[in-house]
Structure formats: C-alpha cells, structure tokens
Scaffold this active site. Sequence first.
Site, PDB file in Angstrom:
ATOM      1  N   LYS A  14      -4.813  -8.403   3.330  1.00 36.37           N
ATOM      2  CA  LYS A  14      -3.755  -9.349   3.716  1.00 36.37           C
ATOM      3  C   LYS A  14      -3.430  -9.251   5.206  1.00 36.37           C
ATOM      4  CE  LYS A  14      -0.773  -7.750   0.766  1.00 36.37           C
ATOM      5  NZ  LYS A  14      -1.526  -6.655   0.154  1.00 36.37           N
ATOM      6  N   ARG A  89       7.270  -9.698  -4.339  1.00 34.28           N
ATOM      7  CA  ARG A  89       6.604  -8.740  -5.224  1.00 34.28           C
ATOM      8  C   ARG A  89       7.116  -8.824  -6.651  1.00 34.28           C
ATOM      9  NH1 ARG A  89       5.156  -3.228  -2.018  1.00 34.28           N
ATOM     10  NH2 ARG A  89       4.020  -4.255  -0.371  1.00 34.28           N
ATOM     11  N   ARG A 128      -8.847   3.282   5.462  1.00 30.90           N
ATOM     12  CA  ARG A 128      -7.710   2.949   6.327  1.00 30.90           C
ATOM     13  C   ARG A 128      -6.856   4.190   6.596  1.00 30.90           C
ATOM     14  NH1 ARG A 128      -3.697  -1.616   4.201  1.00 30.90           N
ATOM     15  NH2 ARG A 128      -2.825   0.093   2.987  1.00 30.90           N
ATOM     16  N   ARG A 134      -1.567   6.273   7.787  1.00 29.79           N
ATOM     17  CA  ARG A 134      -0.341   5.770   7.166  1.00 29.79           C
ATOM     18  C   ARG A 134       0.026   6.660   5.982  1.00 29.79           C
ATOM     19  NH1 ARG A 134      -0.724  -0.684   6.251  1.00 29.79           N
ATOM     20  NH2 ARG A 134       0.332  -0.026   4.364  1.00 29.79           N
ATOM     21  N   ARG A 145       0.906   2.820  -5.846  1.00 32.40           N
ATOM     22  CA  ARG A 145       1.076   1.473  -5.286  1.00 32.40           C
ATOM     23  C   ARG A 145       0.173   0.458  -5.992  1.00 32.40           C
ATOM     24  NH1 ARG A 145      -0.461   1.736   0.405  1.00 32.40           N
ATOM     25  NH2 ARG A 145       0.353  -0.375   0.561  1.00 32.40           N
TER      26      ARG A 145
END
Length: 191
Positions: A14, A89, A128, A134, A145
């Site tokens: 996204k 969401r 990532r 992160r 998640r």
Amino acid sequence: MLNLVLFGPPGAGKGTQSEKLIAKYQLVHVSTGDLFRAHVKGETELGKKVSQLLADGELVPDAITIAMLEEEVDKNPDAKGFVFDGFPRTVPQAKELDLFLERKGSKIAGVIALDVDQNELTKRIAERHKISGRPDDDAEKLKKRISEYFDKTIHVLPYYEAQGKLNKVNGIGEIETIYKDLCAVIDQYKV
C-alpha cells in the site's frame, strides 16, 4: 474530488503504490500508520496513548483513529482528493469516513484491495524489517497484525462491495505492473 481507499494486509504494498499514485493523480496521502508513528515519535498526547497499542500490534480505538484522520484531512482543504492507506480497518470506521466526507460534500470514489497471500506478506515484511527496523514488523507482532487483518479488517470489503465501489488488484508481481493495474482501475473513477 478523487478519494480512494487502498486496502490490503500489512506488507501488501500500500505504501509503495500510494507514493506512485499520489504523484500521478496529485492526491494527498493519509496513512494512519504513518500518522500514528509521527505522533509516537513526537511524543504527543495521542502518541503516548497509542504507543503501547502499536508496540503490541493492536488496533487503535476507532474514536482516536477517526479524530486523527479528520484532523489530517482538514489540514488539506485544497486537495484534489485523498488516498486513505490503512484506513478504514473496521466497518464502523468505514461508516464514519463516509459520514465525515459527506459532511464535506464528498465521498469515496473507489476502494482497491491489493490481493497478496500470507506467505508473500511474511516474506515482504521480514525484508522490510531488516531495512527499516520498524518495531511493528518483528515476527511475533507481524503474525498478530496479519491475523488482525484476516480476522477483523477484511470484513470492511463487503461494506464497500455492497456500494459497488470495490475492485481487487493482484498485489504480487512487479511494482510497475501492479501500478499500471491500479491506474487502470482509478481511471475508471475519474470524473
């Protein structure tokens, strides 16, 4: 106004695709994840409230998320439109977004879901995490998640499908190919 919801699980692409779409269509990117991280980093009151939730991979309560999103949209009164990334969401969030935009004389033009399977998601987010570090991308939080997405968030899609606004795009493949597929869908929305 061209308002889009870019939908998909964590790691679907996204953020990557939003950057390209924003440049092409001159839209404002509203990523609740980016907003949360900015508030946490800035140690704002909101940041303090959501810090632990994000660290645990939990969803932030609707009231906080919606207030923050509305504040961000209001900062851009001359926008040609928005790309909502990571929001809504939940179905209540989708309904609140519709009401908020309606009060502004606007609406969601379309919802595009990036279709990516769980194996690909796990691989992408692990990569990532190596690059960005992160904290919400570590293995345990990632599982939570992705589970949140498939248990809760995915139920937003029928809400938009019932409105005739949902399109699905294959999110696996070359970034440019996915981008061209997204543009083909978006060009159908443009008035």
